[in-house]
Write a protein that holds these residues in place. Structure first.
Motif, short mmCIF file in Angstrom:
data_model
loop_
_atom_site.label_atom_id
_atom_site.label_comp_id
_atom_site.label_asym_id
_atom_site.label_seq_id
_atom_site.Cartn_x
_atom_site.Cartn_y
_atom_site.Cartn_z
N ILE A 78 20.20 -22.81 -64.75
CA ILE A 78 20.42 -21.53 -63.89
C ILE A 78 21.51 -21.74 -63.05
O ILE A 78 22.07 -20.42 -62.79
N MET A 79 21.71 -22.66 -62.33
CA MET A 79 22.77 -22.94 -61.43
C MET A 79 24.31 -22.56 -62.17
O MET A 79 25.03 -21.91 -61.40
N GLU A 80 24.48 -23.23 -63.29
CA GLU A 80 25.62 -22.77 -64.13
C GLU A 80 25.98 -21.92 -64.32
O GLU A 80 26.82 -21.19 -64.11
N ALA A 81 24.69 -20.87 -64.92
CA ALA A 81 25.11 -19.57 -65.21
C ALA A 81 25.41 -18.69 -63.83
O ALA A 81 26.12 -17.67 -64.05
N GLU A 82 24.80 -19.12 -62.80
CA GLU A 82 25.05 -18.27 -61.52
C GLU A 82 26.74 -18.39 -61.16
O GLU A 82 27.28 -17.54 -60.81
N ILE A 83 27.09 -19.74 -61.13
CA ILE A 83 28.22 -20.17 -60.71
C ILE A 83 29.44 -19.58 -61.92
O ILE A 83 30.21 -19.03 -61.44
N ASP A 84 29.14 -19.52 -63.01
CA ASP A 84 29.97 -18.90 -63.87
C ASP A 84 30.03 -17.48 -63.89
O ASP A 84 31.40 -16.74 -64.08
N THR A 85 29.09 -16.79 -63.49
CA THR A 85 28.90 -15.35 -63.32
C THR A 85 29.92 -14.82 -62.12
O THR A 85 30.57 -14.01 -62.14
N MET A 88 32.08 -16.44 -60.46
CA MET A 88 33.56 -16.80 -60.72
C MET A 88 34.14 -15.97 -61.65
O MET A 88 35.37 -15.75 -61.38
N ALA A 89 33.49 -15.49 -62.76
CA ALA A 89 34.22 -14.51 -63.82
C ALA A 89 34.33 -13.09 -63.09
O ALA A 89 35.20 -12.37 -63.43
#
Length: 464
Positions: free
Chosen positions: A296-303, A305-306
């Motif tokens: 969940i954290m990784e998806a939040e970070i990627d979103t 940053m994108a």
């Protein structure tokens, strides 16, 4: 039927059973004060104890905590045992100063750490984090193991040096980390003479050799100040308008003395980054053991940053990242104890009518370590459950049941700075890499001013 797995419970001492002897108390405090606390400290709202001649009120009740740290704060000073431990290191730095000295220092530094000003550091925090994370580039070819406890000390030192001192600290990063470790090992621990409240002039056996490392830190500070003074004299317009310059500009009879400035620089260089470093390392460890939440954290970070959002916006865009960091600080509070003493007799009455008498001179111990794991205030208190700190759940928490930065007038001046720094650093690291435990990852929390993992925190770094 609830099929969710049980949440991860990271390692921590279990509550002690029974009443230990004086000798066992001293041995435990010398080894690790976190192992001292018994079942009542985790289950009762307050307890009064006595060791030799010193009476201590251990406080967990949020209402009583507010009374001591906020409502009647003028009646409480730093306890003698805390002064005996900290003042030899920090003298009149912001963490240890009292009275008018503290007021002058706090007033002088407050403008640098307002939320608005702290947000201005976001770009520098991002650049420092991006430069730091290049050390993990080898993981693109093959995973490797690193001690993240040391790594986070270096990262937070880089950020602190860049934001508050414009990179002009008179010490190399590698030597600095070793010096911090030695300082905390030799000077940041309780000595038997402290427990017995012996006068300061009596030598502390556990701190033998500590003066040498203290002198090393003092020389770093003196040289840093000298370098900046020369720049201010030679190139006033080209001098960075940062924390260091601000302090030196108010040096003198109307501001802070030279010694007070030196103490405050030492406080920030030697201790200001250390609390965030420890919390970051514990966060990476806890998240590694909670893979579903990590995704969940990784998806939040990627979103985030994108989206191209500026780093100053990340704190608001990454609630799951912030919640993981705050939950790690709950389980492993960077400052595990707040020590006060009653100047005059005091009393407090609970909402249910119970009256607590606080005699003059009694030591008052507020322990974030036990408060944050207390059965009266937390569901599954030993478990890593970051969702407690998501926006929709925060309103359930009493302001005084969670004290990673303290509370009241002496609340940590750098709280906003630290939270922003942590989210940016975690986002940069976790965007590119994963940190996993290994067979050698067996941390045990010990109290050495901060809550540290004994033996470091080896973790395996791999590319995402």
């Amino acid at each position: 039927m609830d099929m969710r797995p049980e949440p991860f419970e990271p390692p921590a001492p279990v509550p002690r059973v029974g009443i230990p002897s004086y000798l066992k108390i001293i041995r435990t405090v010398l080894r690790n004060p976190l192992e001292l606390w018994g079942e009542p400290s985790y289950t009762l709202p307050w307890i009064e104890t006595k060791f030799v001649t010193q009476r201590t009120l251990i406080v967990n009740d949020p209402g009583l905590i507010r009374h001591i740290l906020v409502d009647n704060v003028a009646n409480y000073e730093m306890s003698k045992v805390r002064r005996l431990i900290l003042r030899p290191i920090l003298r009149d730095g912001l963490l240890t100063a009292e009275g008018e000295v503290w007021k002058r220092s706090r007033k002088a530094m407050a403008p640098v750490f307002t939320p608005r000003h702290a947000k201005g550091f976001a770009g520098q925090m991002l650049r420092s984090s991006e430069q730091f994370v290049e050390r993990y580039a080898g993981a693109q070819e093959a995973p490797f193991t690193t001690n993240v406890a040391n790594d986070m000390t270096e990262l937070t030192f880089d950020i602190l040096a860049e934001t508050l001192f414009s990179g002009e600290v008179a010490v190399e990063r590698e030597g600095f980390v070793q010096s911090v470790e030695e300082l905390l090992h030799r000077m940041g621990r309780v000595d038997p003479m402290d427990i017995l409240l012996a006068p300061e002039w009596i030598p502390r056996p556990t701190r033998i050799g500590g003066r040498k490392v203290m002198n090393r830190f003092r020389s770093i500070v003196s040289e840093t100040m000298a370098l900046r003074r020369r720049k201010m004299a030679e190139d006033p317009k080209g001098t960075p308008q940062d924390f260091l310059t601000l302090l030196l500009e108010i040096e003198g009879s109307q501001g802070l003395s030279t010694a007070e400035i030196e103490d405050n620089i030492l406080t920030f260089i030697g201790a200001g980054h250390e609390t965030t470093a420890r919390a970051l390392a514990w966060t990476l460890y806890c998240v590694a053991n909670t893979p579903a939440y990590r995704e969940i954290m990784e998806a939040e970070i990627d979103t985030a940053m994108a989206s191209g959002a500026e780093p100053v916006e990340w704190l608001g865009l990454m609630p799951h990242v912030l919640a993981a960091f705050e939950e790690a600080m709950r389980l492993y509070p960077p400052a595990p104890s707040i020590n006060r003493a009653a100047i005059e007799e005091d009393a407090w009455t609970s909402p249910t009518g119970e009256r607590v008498r606080i005699p003059k001179g009694i030591a008052v111990l507020i322990m974030p370590w036990t408060l944050h794991r207390h059965v009266l205030y937390w569901d599954k208190p030993r478990a890593f459950m970051p969702e407690r700190f998501l926006p929709e759940n925060r309103e359930k928490l009493n302001r005084y049941q969670y004290l990673p930065f303290g509370a009241g007038p002496r609340v940590c001046i750098g709280a906003t700075f630290a939270l922003q720094e942590a989210v940016i650093a975690l986002a940069v690291m976790m965007h590119r890499y994963r940190f996993d435990t290994t067979a050698e990852t067996n941390p045990w929390p010990v109290q050495r001013l901060t809550t540290q993992p004994r033996g470091g925190l080896p973790m395996r770094v791999s590319a995402r």
